[in-house]
Write an enzyme that holds these catalytic residues in place. Structure first.
Site, PDB file in Angstrom:
ATOM      1  N   TYR A   1       0.958  -1.210  -0.255  1.00  0.00           N
ATOM      2  CA  TYR A   1      -0.038  -0.102   0.024  1.00  0.00           C
ATOM      3  C   TYR A   1       0.851   1.156   0.175  1.00  0.00           C
ATOM      4  O   TYR A   1       0.395   2.310  -0.499  1.00  0.00           O
ATOM      5  CB  TYR A   1      -0.909   0.040   1.172  1.00  0.00           C
ATOM      6  CG  TYR A   1      -2.071  -1.135   0.983  1.00  0.00           C
ATOM      7  CD1 TYR A   1      -3.122  -0.717   0.083  1.00  0.00           C
ATOM      8  CD2 TYR A   1      -2.260  -2.449   1.205  1.00  0.00           C
ATOM      9  CE1 TYR A   1      -4.040  -1.555  -0.315  1.00  0.00           C
ATOM     10  CE2 TYR A   1      -3.257  -3.309   1.044  1.00  0.00           C
ATOM     11  CZ  TYR A   1      -4.202  -2.829   0.127  1.00  0.00           C
ATOM     12  OH  TYR A   1      -5.069  -3.706  -0.340  1.00  0.00           O
TER      13      TYR A   1
ATOM     14  N   ARG B   1       1.212   1.720  -3.669  1.00  0.00           N
ATOM     15  CA  ARG B   1      -0.036   2.385  -4.210  1.00  0.00           C
ATOM     16  C   ARG B   1      -0.349   3.748  -3.839  1.00  0.00           C
ATOM     17  O   ARG B   1      -0.693   4.544  -4.950  1.00  0.00           O
ATOM     18  CB  ARG B   1      -1.371   1.519  -3.714  1.00  0.00           C
ATOM     19  CG  ARG B   1      -1.275   0.045  -3.721  1.00  0.00           C
ATOM     20  CD  ARG B   1      -1.510  -0.352  -5.218  1.00  0.00           C
ATOM     21  NE  ARG B   1      -0.377  -0.297  -6.273  1.00  0.00           N
ATOM     22  CZ  ARG B   1       0.669  -0.951  -5.946  1.00  0.00           C
ATOM     23  NH1 ARG B   1       0.922  -1.858  -5.013  1.00  0.00           N
ATOM     24  NH2 ARG B   1       1.681  -0.804  -6.699  1.00  0.00           N
TER      25      ARG B   1
ATOM     26  N   GLN C   1     -16.108   2.200  -5.101  1.00  0.00           N
ATOM     27  CA  GLN C   1     -15.330   1.189  -4.677  1.00  0.00           C
ATOM     28  C   GLN C   1     -14.092   1.332  -4.720  1.00  0.00           C
ATOM     29  O   GLN C   1     -13.066   0.617  -3.896  1.00  0.00           O
ATOM     30  CB  GLN C   1     -15.627  -0.113  -5.536  1.00  0.00           C
ATOM     31  CG  GLN C   1     -17.091  -0.440  -5.689  1.00  0.00           C
ATOM     32  CD  GLN C   1     -17.120  -1.704  -6.795  1.00  0.00           C
ATOM     33  OE1 GLN C   1     -16.668  -2.525  -6.791  1.00  0.00           O
ATOM     34  NE2 GLN C   1     -18.138  -1.623  -7.699  1.00  0.00           N
ATOM     35  N   ASN C   2     -13.441   2.599  -5.089  1.00  0.00           N
ATOM     36  CA  ASN C   2     -12.093   2.684  -5.347  1.00  0.00           C
ATOM     37  C   ASN C   2     -11.470   3.394  -4.003  1.00  0.00           C
ATOM     38  O   ASN C   2     -12.155   4.099  -3.521  1.00  0.00           O
ATOM     39  CB  ASN C   2     -12.022   3.781  -6.466  1.00  0.00           C
ATOM     40  CG  ASN C   2     -12.370   3.246  -7.856  1.00  0.00           C
ATOM     41  OD1 ASN C   2     -12.307   2.066  -8.014  1.00  0.00           O
ATOM     42  ND2 ASN C   2     -12.851   3.948  -8.645  1.00  0.00           N
ATOM     43  N   VAL C   3     -10.182   3.053  -3.798  1.00  0.00           N
ATOM     44  CA  VAL C   3      -9.683   3.664  -2.422  1.00  0.00           C
ATOM     45  C   VAL C   3      -8.754   4.804  -2.818  1.00  0.00           C
ATOM     46  O   VAL C   3      -8.202   5.380  -2.035  1.00  0.00           O
ATOM     47  CB  VAL C   3      -8.908   2.493  -1.875  1.00  0.00           C
ATOM     48  CG1 VAL C   3      -9.932   1.398  -1.471  1.00  0.00           C
ATOM     49  CG2 VAL C   3      -7.784   1.798  -2.886  1.00  0.00           C
ATOM     50  N   ASP C   4      -8.708   5.260  -4.212  1.00  0.00           N
ATOM     51  CA  ASP C   4      -7.869   6.495  -4.342  1.00  0.00           C
ATOM     52  C   ASP C   4      -8.619   7.648  -4.115  1.00  0.00           C
ATOM     53  O   ASP C   4      -9.980   7.756  -3.629  1.00  0.00           O
ATOM     54  CB  ASP C   4      -7.613   6.684  -5.824  1.00  0.00           C
ATOM     55  CG  ASP C   4      -8.877   6.459  -6.825  1.00  0.00           C
ATOM     56  OD1 ASP C   4      -9.386   7.280  -6.716  1.00  0.00           O
ATOM     57  OD2 ASP C   4      -9.091   5.294  -7.515  1.00  0.00           O
TER      58      ASP C   4
ATOM     59  N   HIS D   1     -14.735   0.795   0.482  1.00  0.00           N
ATOM     60  CA  HIS D   1     -13.802  -0.024   0.610  1.00  0.00           C
ATOM     61  C   HIS D   1     -12.420   0.623   1.386  1.00  0.00           C
ATOM     62  O   HIS D   1     -11.524   0.062   1.327  1.00  0.00           O
ATOM     63  CB  HIS D   1     -13.189  -1.062  -0.624  1.00  0.00           C
ATOM     64  CG  HIS D   1     -14.328  -1.739  -1.396  1.00  0.00           C
ATOM     65  ND1 HIS D   1     -14.395  -1.894  -2.524  1.00  0.00           N
ATOM     66  CD2 HIS D   1     -15.483  -2.333  -0.780  1.00  0.00           C
ATOM     67  CE1 HIS D   1     -15.461  -2.801  -2.802  1.00  0.00           C
ATOM     68  NE2 HIS D   1     -16.057  -2.968  -1.730  1.00  0.00           N
TER      69      HIS D   1
ATOM     70  N   GLY E   1     -17.929   1.975 -14.740  1.00  0.00           N
ATOM     71  CA  GLY E   1     -16.784   1.128 -14.559  1.00  0.00           C
ATOM     72  C   GLY E   1     -16.820   0.101 -13.716  1.00  0.00           C
ATOM     73  O   GLY E   1     -15.693  -0.145 -12.935  1.00  0.00           O
ATOM     74  N   THR E   2     -17.740  -0.622 -13.656  1.00  0.00           N
ATOM     75  CA  THR E   2     -17.663  -1.800 -12.984  1.00  0.00           C
ATOM     76  C   THR E   2     -18.405  -2.891 -13.539  1.00  0.00           C
ATOM     77  O   THR E   2     -19.160  -2.951 -14.123  1.00  0.00           O
ATOM     78  CB  THR E   2     -18.430  -1.581 -11.358  1.00  0.00           C
ATOM     79  OG1 THR E   2     -18.448  -2.873 -10.603  1.00  0.00           O
ATOM     80  CG2 THR E   2     -19.860  -1.069 -11.562  1.00  0.00           C
TER      81      THR E   2
END
Length: 230
Positions: free
Chosen positions: A54, A57, A87-90, A105, A171-172
């Site tokens: 991470y 990342r 859902q993205n962690v950015d 998430h 986008g999923t």
């Protein structure tokens, strides 16, 4: 009063910015088996590896920018009451200007205390962690929902979706649960749009825009603003 627009985004949203997708067909993420770096068992077995993963990342995130799709979503706040459930962690939605972003998430730039999950800390630019890291005396872990863990943000997200006047999916593959189940919470009769170059099978009545995030958001913006003006 502005209509309530709820947008649910997945990995395809950030792929246009150069963020590697979470899981490809080979089951690897940045050359690691997904369960090794993104599961509760994986963290328990090798926390140092997971911290390094991470850290990398976050370093990658420092090198990319929001795509036009992210910016198009932020611009819609001029016309709609917008919630983004991702859902993205950015943090690309936030950097593009979206003001209400709900991360299902977790968040890459945050860590939380191992001995008190309610204690969250935002890392400074370039911040790295290890099993030896202490913040305010607390050992920390990535603020990521690992496989084998509950998704505490899901129930609040379902309440947001249930209040939508328009629901959008971008986008999923609609294969990651519980996020994929958000569609079930949309009120009957609510317009639903699905933007993806390779859309999954969806219920009748969902309007499919077969395109990537940026191209699809341009098309959706024309549709939504045209509807607002009619």
């Amino acid at each position: 009063m502005k209509k309530h627009l709820v947008i649910s985004t997945g990995a395809g949203m950030s792929a246009e910015s150069g963020i590697s997708t979470f899981r490809d067909a080979d089951g690897l993420w940045e050359k690691y088996p997904v369960m090794q770096v993104c599961s509760a068992d994986g963290f328990a077995a090798d926390p140092a590896l997971v911290h390094r993963f991470y850290n990398d990342r976050r370093s990658q995130l420092d090198e990319v920018q929001p795509c036009e799709g992210h910016r198009a979503i932020a611009r819609l706040e001029r016309y709609f009451d917008v919630d983004v459930v991702t859902q993205n962690v950015d943090d690309l939605h936030e950097r593009a200007g979206s003001t209400r972003v709900h991360h299902l998430h977790g968040e890459l730039r945050k860590v939380r205390a191992l001995d008190d999950e309610n204690l969250l800390y935002t890392l400074p630019p370039g911040g790295i962690t290890s099993p030896d890291t202490r913040i305010d005396g607390h050992p920390v872990r990535p603020h990521i929902v690992f496989f084998q863990e509950a998704v505490p943000a899901f129930d609040p997200a379902t309440k947001i979706v249930a209040q939508a006047d328009v629901f959008v999916i971008i986008g999923t593959t609609l294969s990651v649960y519980p996020a994929a189940a958000l569609l079930r919470y949309v009120r009957p009769g609510t317009p639903v749009y699905y933007i993806d170059p390779h859309p999954a099978q969806v219920p009748d009545g969902v309007h499919i825009i077969r395109a990537g995030a940026s191209e699809g958001m341009a098309a959706l913006t024309r549709i939504l603003l045209g509807a607002e003006q009619n």
